[in-house]
Motif scaffolding. Structure first.
Motif, PDB file in Angstrom:
ATOM      1  N   ALA A  22      -9.242  -2.872   7.512  1.00 40.12           N
ATOM      2  CA  ALA A  22      -8.808  -3.982   8.025  1.00 40.12           C
ATOM      3  C   ALA A  22      -8.163  -3.857   9.320  1.00 40.12           C
ATOM      4  CB  ALA A  22      -7.596  -4.575   6.779  1.00 40.12           C
ATOM      5  N   MET A  23      -7.548  -2.905   9.760  1.00 44.13           N
ATOM      6  CA  MET A  23      -6.723  -2.485  10.947  1.00 44.13           C
ATOM      7  C   MET A  23      -8.005  -2.380  11.975  1.00 44.13           C
ATOM      8  SD  MET A  23      -3.558  -2.529  11.398  1.00 44.13           S
ATOM      9  CE  MET A  23      -3.301  -1.429  12.812  1.00 44.13           C
ATOM     10  N   SER A  24      -8.960  -2.095  11.686  1.00 45.27           N
ATOM     11  CA  SER A  24      -9.972  -1.910  12.804  1.00 45.27           C
ATOM     12  C   SER A  24     -10.696  -3.414  12.977  1.00 45.27           C
ATOM     13  CB  SER A  24     -11.219  -1.016  12.154  1.00 45.27           C
ATOM     14  OG  SER A  24     -12.072  -1.449  11.129  1.00 45.27           O
ATOM     15  N   LEU A  25     -10.385  -4.221  12.013  1.00 43.94           N
ATOM     16  CA  LEU A  25     -11.110  -5.753  12.237  1.00 43.94           C
ATOM     17  C   LEU A  25      -9.886  -6.738  13.035  1.00 43.94           C
ATOM     18  CD1 LEU A  25     -12.501  -6.527   8.604  1.00 43.94           C
ATOM     19  CD2 LEU A  25     -13.587  -6.245  10.831  1.00 43.94           C
ATOM     20  N   CYS A  26      -8.735  -6.432  12.697  1.00 43.87           N
ATOM     21  CA  CYS A  26      -7.643  -7.263  13.216  1.00 43.87           C
ATOM     22  C   CYS A  26      -6.846  -6.764  14.214  1.00 43.87           C
ATOM     23  CB  CYS A  26      -6.888  -8.031  12.191  1.00 43.87           C
ATOM     24  SG  CYS A  26      -5.912  -6.870  11.290  1.00 43.87           S
ATOM     25  N   GLY A  27      -6.601  -5.418  14.011  1.00 44.45           N
ATOM     26  CA  GLY A  27      -5.578  -4.681  15.076  1.00 44.45           C
ATOM     27  C   GLY A  27      -4.213  -5.214  14.838  1.00 44.45           C
ATOM     28  N   ASN A  28      -3.834  -5.692  13.732  1.00 41.24           N
ATOM     29  CA  ASN A  28      -2.407  -6.186  13.348  1.00 41.24           C
ATOM     30  C   ASN A  28      -2.023  -5.601  12.048  1.00 41.24           C
ATOM     31  OD1 ASN A  28      -0.253  -7.907  12.067  1.00 41.24           O
ATOM     32  ND2 ASN A  28      -0.224  -8.725  13.981  1.00 41.24           N
ATOM     33  N   ARG A  29      -0.721  -4.806  11.896  1.00 41.57           N
ATOM     34  CA  ARG A  29      -0.509  -4.144  10.803  1.00 41.57           C
ATOM     35  C   ARG A  29      -0.120  -4.978   9.619  1.00 41.57           C
ATOM     36  NH1 ARG A  29       3.490   0.765  11.175  1.00 41.57           N
ATOM     37  NH2 ARG A  29       1.778   1.608  11.985  1.00 41.57           N
ATOM     38  N   ASP A  30       0.587  -6.063   9.992  1.00 34.23           N
ATOM     39  CA  ASP A  30       0.884  -7.057   8.980  1.00 34.23           C
ATOM     40  C   ASP A  30      -0.081  -7.900   8.476  1.00 34.23           C
ATOM     41  OD1 ASP A  30       3.664  -6.321   9.204  1.00 34.23           O
ATOM     42  OD2 ASP A  30       4.074  -7.702  10.809  1.00 34.23           O
ATOM     43  N   TYR A  31      -1.028  -8.326   9.330  1.00 32.21           N
ATOM     44  CA  TYR A  31      -2.321  -9.166   9.200  1.00 32.21           C
ATOM     45  C   TYR A  31      -3.236  -8.175   8.219  1.00 32.21           C
ATOM     46  CZ  TYR A  31      -6.320 -12.244   9.622  1.00 32.21           C
ATOM     47  OH  TYR A  31      -7.253 -13.017   9.245  1.00 32.21           O
ATOM     48  N   ALA A  32      -3.116  -7.121   8.510  1.00 29.33           N
ATOM     49  CA  ALA A  32      -4.143  -5.956   7.948  1.00 29.33           C
ATOM     50  C   ALA A  32      -3.691  -6.049   6.446  1.00 29.33           C
ATOM     51  CB  ALA A  32      -4.154  -4.720   8.516  1.00 29.33           C
ATOM     52  N   ASP A  33      -2.410  -5.748   6.218  1.00 26.36           N
ATOM     53  CA  ASP A  33      -1.727  -5.694   4.921  1.00 26.36           C
ATOM     54  C   ASP A  33      -2.281  -6.978   4.061  1.00 26.36           C
ATOM     55  OD1 ASP A  33      -0.871  -3.095   5.274  1.00 26.36           O
ATOM     56  OD2 ASP A  33       1.150  -3.787   5.766  1.00 26.36           O
ATOM     57  N   ASP A  34      -1.937  -8.145   4.862  1.00 26.36           N
ATOM     58  CA  ASP A  34      -2.405  -9.254   3.947  1.00 26.36           C
ATOM     59  C   ASP A  34      -3.840  -9.333   3.729  1.00 26.36           C
ATOM     60  OD1 ASP A  34       0.093 -10.173   4.510  1.00 26.36           O
ATOM     61  OD2 ASP A  34      -0.137 -11.569   5.926  1.00 26.36           O
ATOM     62  N   LEU A  35      -4.674  -9.009   4.662  1.00 26.61           N
ATOM     63  CA  LEU A  35      -6.095  -9.034   4.367  1.00 26.61           C
ATOM     64  C   LEU A  35      -6.220  -8.066   3.166  1.00 26.61           C
ATOM     65  CD1 LEU A  35      -7.846  -8.735   7.772  1.00 26.61           C
ATOM     66  CD2 LEU A  35      -7.999 -10.577   6.111  1.00 26.61           C
ATOM     67  N   VAL A  36      -5.766  -6.576   3.049  1.00 31.43           N
ATOM     68  CA  VAL A  36      -5.770  -5.964   1.783  1.00 31.43           C
ATOM     69  C   VAL A  36      -5.321  -6.692   0.644  1.00 31.43           C
ATOM     70  CG1 VAL A  36      -5.196  -3.626   0.956  1.00 31.43           C
ATOM     71  CG2 VAL A  36      -5.982  -3.936   3.567  1.00 31.43           C
ATOM     72  N   GLN A  37      -4.240  -7.186   0.554  1.00 31.38           N
ATOM     73  CA  GLN A  37      -3.769  -7.826  -0.572  1.00 31.38           C
ATOM     74  C   GLN A  37      -4.724  -8.941  -1.080  1.00 31.38           C
ATOM     75  OE1 GLN A  37       0.314  -9.316  -0.123  1.00 31.38           O
ATOM     76  NE2 GLN A  37       0.327 -10.130  -2.359  1.00 31.38           N
ATOM     77  N   ASP A  38      -5.386  -9.558  -0.085  1.00 28.78           N
ATOM     78  CA  ASP A  38      -6.209 -10.917  -0.511  1.00 28.78           C
ATOM     79  C   ASP A  38      -7.285 -10.277  -1.225  1.00 28.78           C
ATOM     80  OD1 ASP A  38      -6.785 -13.625  -0.533  1.00 28.78           O
ATOM     81  OD2 ASP A  38      -8.117 -13.293   1.001  1.00 28.78           O
ATOM     82  N   ALA A  39      -7.884  -9.188  -0.464  1.00 32.57           N
ATOM     83  CA  ALA A  39      -9.136  -8.800  -0.967  1.00 32.57           C
ATOM     84  C   ALA A  39      -9.048  -8.214  -2.351  1.00 32.57           C
ATOM     85  CB  ALA A  39      -9.524  -7.517   0.109  1.00 32.57           C
ATOM     86  N   LEU A  40      -8.018  -7.481  -2.669  1.00 34.26           N
ATOM     87  CA  LEU A  40      -7.636  -6.797  -3.797  1.00 34.26           C
ATOM     88  C   LEU A  40      -7.338  -7.814  -4.908  1.00 34.26           C
ATOM     89  CD1 LEU A  40      -5.278  -3.762  -2.763  1.00 34.26           C
ATOM     90  CD2 LEU A  40      -7.579  -3.712  -3.589  1.00 34.26           C
TER      91      LEU A  40
END
Length: 189
Positions: A22-40
């Motif tokens: 997720a970090m490699s996709l968006c480059g933003n730690r908070d947004y990456a965490d949101d993406l991971v949570q959404d994916a899970l």
């Protein structure tokens, strides 16, 4: 219903790899965490679609990637308004006022003589030219212009309209009154 083929421990174990992706996709730690949570959350809700024996990480990465690109497409249509200045300029006129304005307009319209009302509705509301309205009413062009002008003036007086700011947003009302008789405010057909 069969037992879930994915355990919560398997999902938890995938979090570090999902987070890195997720970090490699968006480059933003908070947004990456949101993406991971959404994916899970999506994976947990659709775990019955996971085929046992296939690569769980690949399936989770696919879900995360789809979530990222879906969100990106959605955000492209959004307007950045961090300070709220854009939103503060947006207004919505309450519906009840326009309903009351329309009732007042209808009452005032019925107080006009039949020939003035007919002329006003043909030219103002229907958007016909003075010439077309004159043919329909069986009168000369000058008479039609006079009827429309007198009807607009009388209607404005009955409704106590003195400026354009006194008008509502209804296009028929705007077209019928003399203040709105300029070509830019007339009702288009």
């Amino acid at each position: 219903m069969s037992a879930p083929s994915i355990t919560a421990d398997e999902l938890r174990a995938a979090i570090p790899n999902l987070r890195a992706f997720a970090m490699s996709l968006c480059g933003n730690r908070d947004y990456a965490d949101d993406l991971v949570q959404d994916a899970l959350m999506r994976a947990w809700a659709k775990m019955d679609r996971f085929q046992a024996g296939t690569n769980l990480h690949a399936w989770l990465f696919t879900i995360l990637r789809h979530a990222f690109y879906s969100d990106r497409r959605k955000r492209r249509r959004e307007v950045e308004d961090a300070d709220g200045s854009y939103a503060s300029r947006l207004t919505t006129i309450p519906g009840q006022e326009s309903h009351l304005d329309l009732e007042d307009f209808q009452k005032a319209l019925m107080k006009l003589s039949a020939d003035q009302r007919e002329a006003l509705l043909l030219v103002g509301a229907e958007g016909l030219s003075y010439e077309e309205a004159a043919v329909i009413c069986g009168c000369v062009l000058g008479t039609m212009k006079s009827r429309v002008n007198r009807a607009r003036t009388r209607l404005a007086a009955l409704l106590s309209v003195e400026s354009e700011g006194d008008l509502g947003t209804d296009k028929i009302i705007l077209a019928a009154l003399p203040i709105a008789s300029e070509p830019t405010l007339r009702v288009a057909r």
